[in-house]
Structures are given as structure tokens and as C-alpha cells.
Design a protein around this motif. Structure first.
Motif, PDB file in Angstrom:
ATOM      1  N   GLY A   1       7.274   3.579  67.390  1.00  0.00           N
ATOM      2  CA  GLY A   1       6.584   4.396  66.401  1.00  0.00           C
ATOM      3  C   GLY A   1       7.473   5.228  65.506  1.00  0.00           C
ATOM      4  N   PHE A   2       8.786   5.007  65.561  1.00  0.00           N
ATOM      5  CA  PHE A   2       9.715   5.793  64.754  1.00  0.00           C
ATOM      6  C   PHE A   2       9.985   5.128  63.401  1.00  0.00           C
ATOM      7  N   VAL A   3      10.344   5.963  62.427  1.00  0.00           N
ATOM      8  CA  VAL A   3      10.744   5.505  61.094  1.00  0.00           C
ATOM      9  C   VAL A   3      12.205   5.862  60.882  1.00  0.00           C
ATOM     10  N   GLU A   4      13.008   4.898  60.445  1.00  0.00           N
ATOM     11  CA  GLU A   4      14.446   5.127  60.288  1.00  0.00           C
ATOM     12  C   GLU A   4      14.730   6.041  59.101  1.00  0.00           C
ATOM     13  N   LEU A   5      15.629   6.989  59.320  1.00  0.00           N
ATOM     14  CA  LEU A   5      16.096   7.883  58.271  1.00  0.00           C
ATOM     15  C   LEU A   5      17.500   7.534  57.801  1.00  0.00           C
ATOM     16  N   GLU A   6      18.399   7.239  58.739  1.00  0.00           N
ATOM     17  CA  GLU A   6      19.760   6.830  58.384  1.00  0.00           C
ATOM     18  C   GLU A   6      20.448   6.260  59.620  1.00  0.00           C
ATOM     19  N   HIS A   7      21.534   5.551  59.373  1.00  0.00           N
ATOM     20  CA  HIS A   7      22.412   5.136  60.463  1.00  0.00           C
ATOM     21  C   HIS A   7      23.842   5.095  59.943  1.00  0.00           C
ATOM     22  N   TYR A   8      24.790   5.207  60.862  1.00  0.00           N
ATOM     23  CA  TYR A   8      26.205   5.132  60.511  1.00  0.00           C
ATOM     24  C   TYR A   8      26.989   4.774  61.759  1.00  0.00           C
ATOM     25  N   TYR A   9      28.251   4.436  61.552  1.00  0.00           N
ATOM     26  CA  TYR A   9      29.122   4.032  62.652  1.00  0.00           C
ATOM     27  C   TYR A   9      30.221   5.074  62.840  1.00  0.00           C
ATOM     28  N   ARG A  10      30.655   5.223  64.094  1.00  0.00           N
ATOM     29  CA  ARG A  10      31.674   6.213  64.438  1.00  0.00           C
ATOM     30  C   ARG A  10      32.797   5.563  65.230  1.00  0.00           C
ATOM     31  N   PRO A  11      33.995   6.184  65.152  1.00  0.00           N
ATOM     32  CA  PRO A  11      34.405   7.368  64.390  1.00  0.00           C
ATOM     33  C   PRO A  11      34.446   7.109  62.879  1.00  0.00           C
ATOM     34  N   ALA A  12      34.173   8.144  62.120  1.00  0.00           N
ATOM     35  CA  ALA A  12      34.133   8.019  60.667  1.00  0.00           C
ATOM     36  C   ALA A  12      35.515   7.681  60.119  1.00  0.00           C
ATOM     37  N   GLY A  13      35.519   6.914  59.012  1.00  0.00           N
ATOM     38  CA  GLY A  13      36.751   6.666  58.279  1.00  0.00           C
ATOM     39  C   GLY A  13      37.603   5.534  58.805  1.00  0.00           C
ATOM     40  N   LEU A  14      37.127   4.810  59.824  1.00  0.00           N
ATOM     41  CA  LEU A  14      37.902   3.711  60.382  1.00  0.00           C
ATOM     42  C   LEU A  14      37.270   2.371  59.996  1.00  0.00           C
ATOM     43  N   PRO A  15      38.043   1.272  60.059  1.00  0.00           N
ATOM     44  CA  PRO A  15      37.447  -0.040  59.849  1.00  0.00           C
ATOM     45  C   PRO A  15      36.340  -0.301  60.877  1.00  0.00           C
ATOM     46  N   ARG A  16      35.348  -1.105  60.484  1.00  0.00           N
ATOM     47  CA  ARG A  16      34.195  -1.327  61.344  1.00  0.00           C
ATOM     48  C   ARG A  16      34.580  -1.814  62.744  1.00  0.00           C
ATOM     49  N   GLU A  17      35.589  -2.640  62.853  1.00  0.00           N
ATOM     50  CA  GLU A  17      35.969  -3.147  64.179  1.00  0.00           C
ATOM     51  C   GLU A  17      36.528  -2.057  65.079  1.00  0.00           C
ATOM     52  N   ARG A  18      36.849  -0.915  64.499  1.00  0.00           N
ATOM     53  CA  ARG A  18      37.342   0.228  65.281  1.00  0.00           C
ATOM     54  C   ARG A  18      36.317   1.357  65.340  1.00  0.00           C
ATOM     55  N   GLN A  19      35.066   1.011  65.086  1.00  0.00           N
ATOM     56  CA  GLN A  19      33.961   1.964  65.169  1.00  0.00           C
ATOM     57  C   GLN A  19      32.964   1.470  66.242  1.00  0.00           C
ATOM     58  N   PRO A  20      33.204   1.805  67.498  1.00  0.00           N
ATOM     59  CA  PRO A  20      32.369   1.254  68.571  1.00  0.00           C
ATOM     60  C   PRO A  20      31.004   1.913  68.732  1.00  0.00           C
ATOM     61  N   TRP A  21      30.752   3.008  68.012  1.00  0.00           N
ATOM     62  CA  TRP A  21      29.514   3.757  68.208  1.00  0.00           C
ATOM     63  C   TRP A  21      28.562   3.575  67.030  1.00  0.00           C
ATOM     64  N   LEU A  22      27.303   3.295  67.338  1.00  0.00           N
ATOM     65  CA  LEU A  22      26.229   3.211  66.352  1.00  0.00           C
ATOM     66  C   LEU A  22      25.359   4.454  66.468  1.00  0.00           C
TER      67      LEU A  22
END
Length: 210
Positions: A180-201
Motif C-alpha cells: 500500500g505504499f507509494v514511492e517518493l524517491e530512491h538512491y544508492y549508497r555510499p553517495a558519490g561512488l560508481p554503482r558497483e561500489r554502492q551496495p546499499w539501496l
């Protein structure tokens, strides 16, 4: 494979036992982690006057519970590991509830926000829809849930004594929408790194106003 309630309870108990045995090491190892980006992501989407009532779901030793309190909000912690509950109470003076994620007892429409940082990935996928519905129910209409999980290809199982599910974005979106939730935003962490080095959603969701 369908798990029966005893299997699910065992998964939870073994994971909690790992945290209980390593509670002090975990506290020391995570006390300086910077999650201000995540706290800000939750707070900026809550559209009511402060102070807010926040549930820190899986609060651990209380690092983020303390941060919310310092910002002037009414924060309540929840954790299934008894040593973490004691640590969080001692460190913050906040109310901290000792509850297993698979056996929640939450008040209806009580919280403006739920902060689930590195917590919900421990819920087996079979039980996740129920847990998300319970978190949805404990939010006030218009309330906001923040979640951060280690991402993956939807694999599930044991890793160093803890059970985890490693969702990708599309799977996580399905679970959240079905609850029942509506998405507001998403991002990957840690910030500022290439996606392959961002293990957190990280993702932020609203409970719609009926």
C-alpha cells in the motif's frame, strides 16, 4: 520452498542470537557510521509540524534514535535483540520496545515516520508482505517509511550467522506497492561512488491519505 512458522521463528532466533553475542562489537563498529543522508531523506518528506513521532525500526544500540532525539523529535526504538534494547535505552533515555520483527505488536496510526535502516532485509521474503502491512498500519495517513537494505539479485539465505534477503529495486518496489505504499524517491549508497561500489539501496515511501 514454503517455510512453516517454526522455520521462520528459528531463522529469526538464530539471527538475533548472532547480534546478541556480538552486540558490543556491533555497537563499536557502527557508532560512527554516517547515515545523515538517510535521516534527512525520511524527514524531508514528512509533511506535518514538528516534533515528529518516529519509530526507529531495528534501532540497534541507539545511534540513530539519539540523532532523532537530538533533532527534537519524539523517537521510539524497536529491536529484537535484548542487549541492543538495553544499550539503546541507556544511551538515549528513549522508550525502546523489545519485539521480534516476525511478532510485532504496533499501535495503529501512531507514527509520522518509520526509519528502517539496515533492518528489513533480515525479514524472510515469505514474511515480508505481512511485516510491511504492519508498518503501513502503524503509520498515520500521509506518514513516511524509509528503508535501506543491502541490494542484490533477490537471493536469500545465511551469511555469517545472519539471515538476509538481498532485493533489487524492482522486487522491492513490488513488495512496497503491494503493502500500500507509494514511492517518493530512491538512491544508492555510499553517495558519490560508481554503482558497483554502492551496495546499499535506500528508498522512501508514503502511506497515502485515504
Amino acid at each position: 520452498m514454503e517455510l512453516d512458522p517454526r522455520d521462520l521463528d528459528k531463522i529469526s532466533a538464530v539471527t538475533l542470537q548472532h547480534y546478541e553475542v556480538h552486540a558490543e562489537d556491533f555497537r563499536i563498529g557502527t557508532c560512527d557510521h554516517d547515515v545523515t543522508q538517510n535521516i534527512a531523506a525520511l524527514l524531508r518528506h514528512i509533511e506535518v509540524e514538528t516534533p515528529l513521532t518516529i519509530l526507529d525500526f531495528g534501532c540497534g544500540p541507539g545511534r540513530d534514535l539519539k540523532a532523532f532525539t537530538t533533532l527534537g523529535h519524539r523517537a521510539i526504538g524497536l529491536d529484537g535483540a535484548e542487549p541492543f534494547v538495553a544499550m539503546a535505552r541507556d544511551a538515549t533515555g528513549c522508550d525502546v520496545w523489545h519485539q521480534d520483527f516476525l511478532h510485532l505488536d504496533l499501535p495503529a496510526e501512531h507514527f509520522d515516520g518509520v526509519f528502517a535502516n539496515a533492518a528489513l532485509f533480515h525479514v524472510p521474503s515469505q514474511a515480508l508482505p505481512r511485516v510491511l502491512r504492519q508498518l503501513h498500519a502503524t503509520l498515520k495517513p500521509g506518514g513516511v517509511l524509509f528503508s535501506s537494505n543491502p541490494r542484490g539479485a533477490n537471493q536469500e539465505g545465511w551469511n555469517q550467522g545472519r539471515y538476509g534477503v538481498f532485493h533489487d529495486l524492482e522486487a522491492w518496489r513490488r513488495y512496497m506497492a503491494d503493502a500500500g505504499f507509494v514511492e517518493l524517491e530512491h538512491y544508492y549508497r555510499p553517495a558519490g561512488l560508481p554503482r558497483e561500489r554502492q551496495p546499499w539501496l535506500a528508498s522512501v515511501w508514503r502511506k497515502p491519505v485515504a
